[in-house]
Enzyme design. Structure first.
Site, short mmCIF file in Angstrom:
data_model
loop_
_atom_site.label_atom_id
_atom_site.label_comp_id
_atom_site.label_asym_id
_atom_site.label_seq_id
_atom_site.Cartn_x
_atom_site.Cartn_y
_atom_site.Cartn_z
N CYS A 161 -23.97 -23.29 23.72
CA CYS A 161 -24.34 -21.89 23.57
C CYS A 161 -25.76 -21.82 23.03
CB CYS A 161 -23.37 -21.18 22.63
SG CYS A 161 -23.75 -19.42 22.41
N GLU A 212 -24.24 -17.87 29.97
CA GLU A 212 -24.02 -19.22 30.47
C GLU A 212 -24.36 -19.28 31.95
OE1 GLU A 212 -24.29 -22.44 30.02
OE2 GLU A 212 -23.08 -22.02 28.24
#
Length: 205
Positions: free
Chosen positions: A2, A105
Site C-alpha cells: 500500500c 492498487e
C-alpha cells in the site's frame, strides 16, 4: 502493499468518526491521492493519545536510526513478521490508526506489468476507515527535532485483492471500526493477519 492512499473527508467528519480532535487542524489538506514516497505527514490516532488526531510522517524511522534513509523501505510492514524485523520490532506495541477514505492498487494486465489497470479500494462498511499501523519517534540529530513516523501493516491478499494486486498478493490491514480499541490497546498483531478482513470494494479509475 500500500503506497497510495486517499483522504478527502472534512475535518469534522474525521473527528466524529474517530471520536478524536485534530491538535493542528491547519495542517490538514484533503487529498484525492497521497503518495507514500513523498513521505508526507498524515493524520493518525496513537495508543498514547487516543483522543487526538496527530500528524506523523509516512515511512517509519526507528528510534535507533542514524538518519531517516530507512523510510524508503518502511512504508509498509508485514504483520506476520512485525516482531522479527529490526526496523519494526521495537514498535510492535506502538499502535496507531492511519486514517483513509481509500487506497489505490494496480492490476497487472500482462506478465511484466507493462500494462496496468488502476483501482480505488474502499471499505463496504464505512466511508472513513483506518489501517492498522505502528509508529516510532525519532530524534533528528541535525535539528534535535522529534519526528513521529508510521508504517501501514500488510497481510496476505483476500480473494478480491488477489485478483487486483495479482503480482504481489498483499494488501493493507483495514480494521473494523469495532476493533480500533483492540488494536490500539495491544491485542496480538497476529490476530489481524489474514483471514482477518473487512469487506472491501473496488472500482476502476
Amino acid at each position: 502493499m500500500c503506497f497510495r492512499t486517499k483522504l478527502n473527508s472534512k475535518i469534522i467528519e474525521i473527528e466524529k468518526a474517530f471520536n478524536a480532535t485534530f491538535v493542528e487542524p491547519e495542517l490538514y489538506t484533503p487529498q484525492e491521492g497521497i503518495n507514500g514516497f513523498d513521505f508526507l505527514s498524515n493524520p493518525v490516532v496513537t495508543n498514547d493519545a487516543p483522543g487526538e488526531l496527530l500528524f506523523f510522517n509516512w515511512g517509519l524511522v526507528p528510534f535507533w536510526a542514524k538518519n531517516d534513509s530507512l523510510k524508503k523501505s518502511t512504508l509498509n510492514a508485514r504483520i506476520e513478521t512485525l516482531d522479527e524485523k529490526p526496523a519494526f520490532r521495537n514498535s510492535v506495541e506502538n499502535r496507531c490508526l492511519i486514517i483513509a477514505n481509500g487506497y489505490y492498487e494496480w492490476q497487472w494486465l500482462d506478465e511484466k506489468g507493462k500494462t496496468k489497470q488502476k483501482y480505488l479500494i474502499t471499505s463496504s462498511e464505512e466511508d472513513i476507515f483506518a489501517f492498522a499501523g505502528i509508529y516510532s519517534h525519532w530524534q533528528d540529530p541535525a535539528t534535535g527535532k522529534s519526528i513521529g513516523s508510521y508504517s501501514i501493516t500488510t497481510t496476505q491478499a483476500n480473494e478480491l485483492m488477489s485478483e487486483i494486486h495479482n503480482n504481489k498478493q498483499r494488501m493493507p490491514v483495514v480494521l473494523h471500526h469495532r476493533d480500533h480499541s483492540a488494536w490500539l490497546e495491544g491485542a496480538s498483531h497476529k490476530e489481524f493477519a489474514f483471514p482477518y478482513e473487512v469487506n472491501l470494494k473496488a472500482q476502476k479509475v
